[in-house]
Motif scaffolding. Structure first.
Motif, PDB file in Angstrom:
ATOM      1  N   GLY A  44       0.792  -1.233   0.000  1.00 53.09           N
ATOM      2  CA  GLY A  44       0.000   0.000   0.000  1.00 53.09           C
ATOM      3  C   GLY A  44       0.814   1.268   0.000  1.00 53.09           C
ATOM      4  O   GLY A  44       0.245   2.368  -0.045  1.00 53.09           O
ATOM      5  N   LYS A  45       2.134   1.167   0.019  1.00 53.19           N
ATOM      6  CA  LYS A  45       2.984   2.358   0.000  1.00 53.19           C
ATOM      7  C   LYS A  45       3.151   2.817  -1.449  1.00 53.19           C
ATOM      8  O   LYS A  45       3.246   2.002  -2.376  1.00 53.19           O
ATOM      9  N   THR A  46       3.194   4.146  -1.641  1.00 55.67           N
ATOM     10  CA  THR A  46       3.225   4.688  -3.008  1.00 55.67           C
ATOM     11  C   THR A  46       4.421   5.596  -3.263  1.00 55.67           C
ATOM     12  O   THR A  46       4.436   6.323  -4.265  1.00 55.67           O
ATOM     13  N   ALA A  54       8.509   2.119  -4.579  1.00 56.30           N
ATOM     14  CA  ALA A  54       7.831   1.197  -3.669  1.00 56.30           C
ATOM     15  C   ALA A  54       7.254   0.004  -4.419  1.00 56.30           C
ATOM     16  O   ALA A  54       7.284  -1.127  -3.930  1.00 56.30           O
ATOM     17  N   ARG A  55       6.692   0.262  -5.625  1.00 57.87           N
ATOM     18  CA  ARG A  55       6.078  -0.829  -6.383  1.00 57.87           C
ATOM     19  C   ARG A  55       7.123  -1.873  -6.793  1.00 57.87           C
ATOM     20  O   ARG A  55       6.891  -3.093  -6.676  1.00 57.87           O
ATOM     21  N   GLN A  56       8.283  -1.396  -7.262  1.00 57.93           N
ATOM     22  CA  GLN A  56       9.341  -2.328  -7.666  1.00 57.93           C
ATOM     23  C   GLN A  56       9.869  -3.140  -6.472  1.00 57.93           C
ATOM     24  O   GLN A  56      10.119  -4.352  -6.584  1.00 57.93           O
ATOM     25  N   LEU A  57      10.037  -2.470  -5.330  1.00 57.15           N
ATOM     26  CA  LEU A  57      10.489  -3.173  -4.136  1.00 57.15           C
ATOM     27  C   LEU A  57       9.470  -4.217  -3.690  1.00 57.15           C
ATOM     28  O   LEU A  57       9.832  -5.341  -3.311  1.00 57.15           O
ATOM     29  N   LEU A  58       8.185  -3.863  -3.751  1.00 55.67           N
ATOM     30  CA  LEU A  58       7.153  -4.813  -3.337  1.00 55.67           C
ATOM     31  C   LEU A  58       7.124  -6.015  -4.276  1.00 55.67           C
ATOM     32  O   LEU A  58       6.972  -7.159  -3.821  1.00 55.67           O
ATOM     33  N   ASN A  67      -0.875  -0.095  -5.265  1.00 57.27           N
ATOM     34  CA  ASN A  67       0.295  -0.861  -4.835  1.00 57.27           C
ATOM     35  C   ASN A  67      -0.038  -1.785  -3.656  1.00 57.27           C
ATOM     36  O   ASN A  67       0.729  -1.928  -2.699  1.00 57.27           O
ATOM     37  N   VAL A  68      -1.184  -2.432  -3.742  1.00 51.46           N
ATOM     38  CA  VAL A  68      -1.643  -3.352  -2.699  1.00 51.46           C
ATOM     39  C   VAL A  68      -1.552  -4.774  -3.242  1.00 51.46           C
ATOM     40  O   VAL A  68      -2.019  -5.057  -4.358  1.00 51.46           O
TER      41      VAL A  68
END
Length: 452
Positions: free
Chosen positions: A64-66, A70-74, A141-142
């Motif tokens: 859920g972080k934006t 953050a998306r690539q790390l998730l 980003n969830v």
């Protein structure tokens, strides 16, 4: 979507489980010893569990972080989590096989078959960015389960089923009691992650699988620690038994060597007596020969004894010797007895060498001869055997005129110390005589009579 509170709860649970595993790895006893492949597998499983927690917790925190990146790390942490999930399940099945059957060669041959679900699972994970079957990341980003999420878990359940089957088969085919017990406990260990996976299917927001895996690993670790302690105790007991047996064998060998020094010595002296009597004393020689043959027939067991014998047996043995010496020296040798007690044991051929010294180097050195007095007394702490003569006196450690170093006294003293914690004290005065006192302490474990 997982709520923030649920995510925080999962992070706390994962963090606590990871902390427990790391503490065991750091301060616990290592299980990767040589010659114990199943223990090395436990160690590897614990490391793998800690790594899974290490990549799962950042994934939960990034959900859920934006912020930029953050998306690539998730994507990275979620993919790493599932990539670790597949080989870890394979490791658990291999460990179950090794734990239940104990044959590393057979386990290696079956490992290729066990690897098939892992290969399928990895293929699904690698194609997930294109198919979205396992998981997806929405526009916020969830993390969200994919369209074929439940189907993607089939390899995991196959591994659980395989591990269950191995444990049940092990319970049925193993005849070794300890191995069968391990298989029974393995069923319990596998059942916990199975329950965790079912609960996670019913309540997806809560992380159940890996905490139950960590709990199972903790149980396995504690059980193996118990086995290690039992093995060490058994090894210590066996080492102590071996050491005691070796000590006993060494003591027995030492006694046999010292006794073998006396046996030919006494036999030589007895034959010398008979030889002297053969010169003009045929009837006495015949009597001496008969006495000597009776002595050999009735006392060879005493000559070979490596344990203390009854005093009565030892005094009878000494009387045979004195009978032979009396035939040789006649009225020049007088023997008196003052036996106050006979209820004790002492090493075989203990009294005879002391009496021999009194005869050969004491009274018979005097022209008119003398008297040898053999007496016994009981005190509060010990039994005393005294041999007193009124001969010329002598030094028991001195080399005698016949050219022989008299080994009998030192031999007797050593055997007394080793076999019954006893001692031999000799006092002598030139022209007055010699007193030898044998001390046998009380409280020494008695032994069986070895008499013949």
């Amino acid at each position: 979507m997982k709520g923030r509170e649920t995510i925080d709860y999962n992070v706390i649970i994962d963090g606590l489980c990871a902390l427990v595993v790391i503490i065991i790895l750091v301060i616990g006893r290592r299980l990767d010893g040589e010659g114990q492949p199943q223990r090395r597998m436990i160690f590897a499983l614990m490391i793998g569990c800690a790594v899974v927690f290490a990549v799962d917790i950042p994934g939960l925190l990034l959900d859920g972080k934006t912020f930029p990146g953050a998306r690539q790390l998730l994507w990275f942490f979620d993919t790493a989590y599932w990539m670790l999930h597949a080989p870890y399940c394979l490791m658990w099945v291999v460990f179950t096989d090794l734990w239940c059957f104990g044959s590393i060669e057979d386990t290696k041959r079956r490992a290729w078959f066990y690897a098939i679900p892992m290969v399928v699972k990895i293929a699904v994970i690698l194609t997930n960015p294109l198919t979205g079957w396992l998981f997806i990341l929405d526009e916020r980003n969830v993390y969200t389960p994919g369209t074929r999420y439940n189907l993607c878990l089939i390899p995991y359940y196959l591994y659980l089923l395989c591990a269950f089957s191995l444990a049940i088969i092990g319970c049925c085919v193993n005849r070794d009691r300890e191995r069968r017990r391990k298989c029974q406990f393995m069923i319990v260990y596998i059942f916990l992650p199975f329950c965790g996976s079912i609960m996670e299917l019913l309540a997806y927001d809560i992380s159940w699988v890996w905490p139950t895996v960590a709990l199972s690993l903790l149980m396995v670790y504690l059980d193996e620690q118990r086995q290690i302690l039992l093995d060490e105790q058994l090894a210590v007991a066996q080492a102590a038994e071996t050491a005691a047996r070796m000590d006993a064998q060494m003591a027995s060998s030492r006694m046999a060597i010292m006794l073998s020094q006396i046996q030919p010595h006494f036999l030589y002296n007895a034959l010398c007596v008979i030889q002297d009597l053969c010169h003009g004393k045929a009837p006495e020689a015949e009597q001496a020969t008969i006495a000597f043959s009776r002595f050999l027939r009735g006392n060879l067991d005493s000559l070979r004894a490596d344990k203390p014998i009854a005093f009565e047996q030892e005094i009878n043995h000494t009387k045979y010797y004195l009978q032979l010496e009396a035939m040789r020296f006649g009225e020049r040798l007088a023997v008196r007895y003052d036996i106050g007690t006979t209820s004790f044991c002492l090493p075989a051929l203990t009294l005879q060498p002391v009496v021999e010294n009194a005869v050969r180097y004491g009274v018979t050195k005097r022209e008119q001869g003398g008297t040898v007095l053999i007496s016994t007394r009981e005190t509060r702490d010990a039994f005393l055997v005294a041999v007193k003569d009124d001969g010329v006196g002598f030094n028991p450690y001195q080399k005698h005129e016949d050219g022989r170093t008299h080994i009998g006294i030192s031999n007797v003293r050593q055997r007394l110390r080793d076999m019954c914690a006893g001692d031999l004290v000799i006092t002598s005065e030139q022209g007055v005589g010699t007193l030898a006192v044998i001390t046998i302490p009380k409280g020494v474990k008695s032994v069986e009579n070895t008499g013949g």
